[in-house]
Motif scaffolding. Sequence first.
Motif, mmCIF file in Angstrom:
data_model
loop_
_atom_site.group_PDB
_atom_site.id
_atom_site.type_symbol
_atom_site.label_atom_id
_atom_site.label_comp_id
_atom_site.label_asym_id
_atom_site.label_seq_id
_atom_site.Cartn_x
_atom_site.Cartn_y
_atom_site.Cartn_z
ATOM 1 N N VAL A 102 22.513 5.581 19.669
ATOM 2 C CA VAL A 102 21.859 4.240 20.115
ATOM 3 C C VAL A 102 20.241 4.522 20.230
ATOM 4 O O VAL A 102 19.925 5.469 20.623
ATOM 5 N N VAL A 103 19.560 3.268 20.072
ATOM 6 C CA VAL A 103 18.369 3.342 20.268
ATOM 7 C C VAL A 103 17.932 2.337 21.345
ATOM 8 O O VAL A 103 18.671 1.082 21.267
ATOM 9 N N ILE A 104 17.027 2.517 22.352
ATOM 10 C CA ILE A 104 16.559 1.344 23.321
ATOM 11 C C ILE A 104 15.182 0.915 23.070
ATOM 12 O O ILE A 104 14.264 2.006 22.909
ATOM 13 N N VAL A 105 14.875 -0.258 22.852
ATOM 14 C CA VAL A 105 13.413 -0.588 22.464
ATOM 15 C C VAL A 105 13.145 -1.627 23.549
ATOM 16 O O VAL A 105 13.822 -2.735 23.684
ATOM 17 N N VAL A 106 11.639 -1.807 23.574
ATOM 18 C CA VAL A 106 11.158 -2.918 24.244
ATOM 19 C C VAL A 106 10.725 -3.935 23.192
ATOM 20 O O VAL A 106 9.882 -3.479 22.197
ATOM 21 N N LEU A 137 17.522 -11.487 28.364
ATOM 22 C CA LEU A 137 16.911 -10.797 28.721
ATOM 23 C C LEU A 137 17.100 -9.290 28.185
ATOM 24 O O LEU A 137 15.937 -8.590 28.240
ATOM 25 N N GLY A 138 18.142 -9.107 27.381
ATOM 26 C CA GLY A 138 18.523 -7.968 26.757
ATOM 27 C C GLY A 138 19.415 -8.312 25.832
ATOM 28 O O GLY A 138 20.075 -9.246 25.756
ATOM 29 N N LEU A 139 19.664 -7.360 24.736
ATOM 30 C CA LEU A 139 20.678 -7.399 23.655
ATOM 31 C C LEU A 139 21.188 -6.289 23.136
ATOM 32 O O LEU A 139 20.492 -5.585 22.694
ATOM 33 N N TYR A 140 22.555 -6.107 23.051
ATOM 34 C CA TYR A 140 23.132 -4.917 22.403
ATOM 35 C C TYR A 140 23.585 -5.284 21.177
ATOM 36 O O TYR A 140 24.326 -6.477 20.906
ATOM 37 N N ILE A 155 15.339 -4.593 24.977
ATOM 38 C CA ILE A 155 14.966 -5.084 26.423
ATOM 39 C C ILE A 155 13.676 -6.137 26.307
ATOM 40 O O ILE A 155 12.726 -5.689 25.543
ATOM 41 N N TYR A 156 13.985 -7.438 26.690
ATOM 42 C CA TYR A 156 13.024 -8.301 26.434
ATOM 43 C C TYR A 156 12.069 -8.474 27.438
ATOM 44 O O TYR A 156 12.203 -9.145 28.616
ATOM 45 N N THR A 168 19.293 -5.059 33.638
ATOM 46 C CA THR A 168 19.276 -5.357 32.327
ATOM 47 C C THR A 168 19.623 -4.087 31.515
ATOM 48 O O THR A 168 20.599 -4.148 30.551
ATOM 49 N N VAL A 169 18.939 -2.974 31.476
ATOM 50 C CA VAL A 169 19.404 -1.903 31.078
ATOM 51 C C VAL A 169 20.753 -1.345 30.928
ATOM 52 O O VAL A 169 21.583 -0.781 30.492
ATOM 53 N N VAL A 170 21.331 -1.309 32.320
ATOM 54 C CA VAL A 170 22.543 -1.177 32.871
ATOM 55 C C VAL A 170 23.615 -1.839 31.886
ATOM 56 O O VAL A 170 24.676 -1.495 31.369
ATOM 57 N N HIS A 171 23.070 -3.069 32.051
ATOM 58 C CA HIS A 171 24.179 -4.118 31.538
ATOM 59 C C HIS A 171 24.342 -3.892 29.891
ATOM 60 O O HIS A 171 25.453 -3.770 29.383
ATOM 61 N N GLU A 172 23.493 -3.793 29.231
ATOM 62 C CA GLU A 172 23.380 -3.460 27.747
ATOM 63 C C GLU A 172 23.985 -2.159 27.612
ATOM 64 O O GLU A 172 24.568 -2.063 26.461
#
Length: 113
Positions: free
Chosen positions: A31-35, A45-48, A70-71, A92-96
């Motif tokens: 998994v990659v997390i990007v702004v 606010l975010g999308l997985y 993360i938007y 938002t981070v926890v949610h996604e």
Amino acid sequence: MIDVSREKFEELVAEALDTIPPELAKVMENVVIVVVDDPPESGLLGLYTGIPLTERGEWYSGVLPDRIEIYRNSILEICDTEHDVIEEVRITVVHEIAHHFGINDDRLHELGW
């Protein structure tokens, strides 16, 4: 709306990731997390995007990483203070990340997220 530089916002996302319990962070896989500045649709606010860990089977290999976006601008639009931004980024981070673990929105709302 508050103004937070992209660099500072990325630091806040990194700090939110540091709050994930180590036992959970250890099992996050592919998994990659990007702004991203703007969401594909208003109100996000975010999308997985990907295949949650709970749905992966023996067939799962050679696939592109899941993606958590993360938007930045959407979060900044709903915040008045830097403290608000810090809290909204964390939520938002926890949610996604929860979606990466297979937890859907209904269950997250039951848990208070």
